[in-house]
Design a protein around this motif. Structure first.
Motif, PDB file in Angstrom:
ATOM      1  N   MET A   1      55.803  46.428  44.369  1.00  0.00           N
ATOM      2  CA  MET A   1      55.404  45.445  43.406  1.00  0.00           C
ATOM      3  C   MET A   1      56.568  45.265  42.447  1.00  0.00           C
ATOM      4  O   MET A   1      57.235  46.219  42.077  1.00  0.00           O
ATOM      5  N   SER A   2      56.794  44.012  42.048  1.00  0.00           N
ATOM      6  CA  SER A   2      57.884  43.712  41.139  1.00  0.00           C
ATOM      7  C   SER A   2      57.499  42.523  40.271  1.00  0.00           C
ATOM      8  O   SER A   2      56.815  41.606  40.724  1.00  0.00           O
ATOM      9  N   VAL A   3      57.933  42.555  39.014  1.00  0.00           N
ATOM     10  CA  VAL A   3      57.757  41.427  38.108  1.00  0.00           C
ATOM     11  C   VAL A   3      59.137  40.917  37.747  1.00  0.00           C
ATOM     12  O   VAL A   3      59.967  41.660  37.218  1.00  0.00           O
ATOM     13  N   THR A   4      59.411  39.647  38.089  1.00  0.00           N
ATOM     14  CA  THR A   4      60.714  39.053  37.834  1.00  0.00           C
ATOM     15  C   THR A   4      60.544  37.594  37.426  1.00  0.00           C
ATOM     16  O   THR A   4      59.860  36.839  38.126  1.00  0.00           O
ATOM     17  N   GLN A   5      61.133  37.215  36.326  1.00  0.00           N
ATOM     18  CA  GLN A   5      61.154  35.826  35.855  1.00  0.00           C
ATOM     19  C   GLN A   5      59.786  35.151  35.900  1.00  0.00           C
ATOM     20  O   GLN A   5      59.629  34.042  36.431  1.00  0.00           O
ATOM     21  N   GLY A   6      58.769  35.845  35.397  1.00  0.00           N
ATOM     22  CA  GLY A   6      57.439  35.262  35.300  1.00  0.00           C
ATOM     23  C   GLY A   6      56.625  35.233  36.583  1.00  0.00           C
ATOM     24  O   GLY A   6      55.602  34.554  36.655  1.00  0.00           O
ATOM     25  N   LEU A   8      54.915  37.730  39.878  1.00  0.00           N
ATOM     26  CA  LEU A   8      54.567  39.029  40.445  1.00  0.00           C
ATOM     27  C   LEU A   8      54.803  38.948  41.948  1.00  0.00           C
ATOM     28  O   LEU A   8      54.304  38.038  42.616  1.00  0.00           O
ATOM     29  N   TYR A   9      55.574  39.895  42.494  1.00  0.00           N
ATOM     30  CA  TYR A   9      55.874  39.963  43.923  1.00  0.00           C
ATOM     31  C   TYR A   9      55.227  41.210  44.513  1.00  0.00           C
ATOM     32  O   TYR A   9      55.342  42.295  43.943  1.00  0.00           O
ATOM     33  N   VAL A  10      54.570  41.046  45.640  1.00  0.00           N
ATOM     34  CA  VAL A  10      53.914  42.154  46.334  1.00  0.00           C
ATOM     35  C   VAL A  10      54.182  42.002  47.831  1.00  0.00           C
ATOM     36  O   VAL A  10      54.088  40.905  48.368  1.00  0.00           O
ATOM     37  N   THR A  11      54.504  43.106  48.502  1.00  0.00           N
ATOM     38  CA  THR A  11      54.741  43.050  49.947  1.00  0.00           C
ATOM     39  C   THR A  11      53.543  43.592  50.719  1.00  0.00           C
ATOM     40  O   THR A  11      52.783  44.412  50.221  1.00  0.00           O
ATOM     41  N   SER A  12      53.420  43.127  51.931  1.00  0.00           N
ATOM     42  CA  SER A  12      52.447  43.649  52.876  1.00  0.00           C
ATOM     43  C   SER A  12      53.267  44.207  54.036  1.00  0.00           C
ATOM     44  O   SER A  12      53.658  43.485  54.942  1.00  0.00           O
ATOM     45  N   ASN A  13      53.570  45.503  53.998  1.00  0.00           N
ATOM     46  CA  ASN A  13      54.572  46.062  54.908  1.00  0.00           C
ATOM     47  C   ASN A  13      54.016  46.867  56.077  1.00  0.00           C
ATOM     48  O   ASN A  13      54.759  47.333  56.905  1.00  0.00           O
ATOM     49  N   GLN A  14      52.740  47.054  56.164  1.00  0.00           N
ATOM     50  CA  GLN A  14      52.111  47.786  57.260  1.00  0.00           C
ATOM     51  C   GLN A  14      52.640  49.223  57.389  1.00  0.00           C
ATOM     52  O   GLN A  14      52.722  49.767  58.490  1.00  0.00           O
ATOM     53  N   LEU A  15      52.955  49.831  56.281  1.00  0.00           N
ATOM     54  CA  LEU A  15      53.475  51.200  56.272  1.00  0.00           C
ATOM     55  C   LEU A  15      52.547  52.164  57.017  1.00  0.00           C
ATOM     56  O   LEU A  15      52.997  53.027  57.760  1.00  0.00           O
ATOM     57  N   PRO A  38      52.604  33.312  40.050  1.00  0.00           N
ATOM     58  CA  PRO A  38      53.067  33.219  38.668  1.00  0.00           C
ATOM     59  C   PRO A  38      52.146  34.007  37.739  1.00  0.00           C
ATOM     60  O   PRO A  38      50.927  34.025  37.921  1.00  0.00           O
ATOM     61  N   ILE A  39      52.742  34.657  36.757  1.00  0.00           N
ATOM     62  CA  ILE A  39      51.974  35.392  35.748  1.00  0.00           C
ATOM     63  C   ILE A  39      52.559  35.072  34.381  1.00  0.00           C
ATOM     64  O   ILE A  39      53.704  34.647  34.259  1.00  0.00           O
ATOM     65  N   ASP A  40      51.800  35.293  33.366  1.00  0.00           N
ATOM     66  CA  ASP A  40      52.249  35.051  31.992  1.00  0.00           C
ATOM     67  C   ASP A  40      52.613  36.382  31.353  1.00  0.00           C
ATOM     68  O   ASP A  40      51.986  36.819  30.395  1.00  0.00           O
ATOM     69  N   ALA A  41      53.600  37.048  31.930  1.00  0.00           N
ATOM     70  CA  ALA A  41      54.017  38.358  31.419  1.00  0.00           C
ATOM     71  C   ALA A  41      55.436  38.635  31.892  1.00  0.00           C
ATOM     72  O   ALA A  41      55.951  37.973  32.787  1.00  0.00           O
TER      73      ALA A  41
END
Length: 47
Positions: A1-6, A8-15, A38-41
């Motif tokens: 999970m990552s928050v960058t420039q407004g 939220l990014y989440v991967t689905s990697n099948q770990l 997009p998020i407001d944070a």
């Protein structure tokens, strides 16, 4: 999970389907996914 420039990014990697967890058999299937919403944070700094 990552928050960058407004966003939220989440991967689905099948770990859980990789060979180390499936008795040596790789059960992962393409496509893997990257989700963005997009998020407001901004990023959170952890101390």
């Amino acid at each position: 999970m990552s928050v960058t420039q407004g966003h939220l990014y989440v991967t689905s990697n099948q770990l859980h389907r990789q060979a180390a967890y499936q008795n040596g058999q790789d059960l992962r299937r393409y496509p893997y996914a990257l989700f963005r919403t997009p998020i407001d944070a901004g990023p959170v700094r952890l101390l």
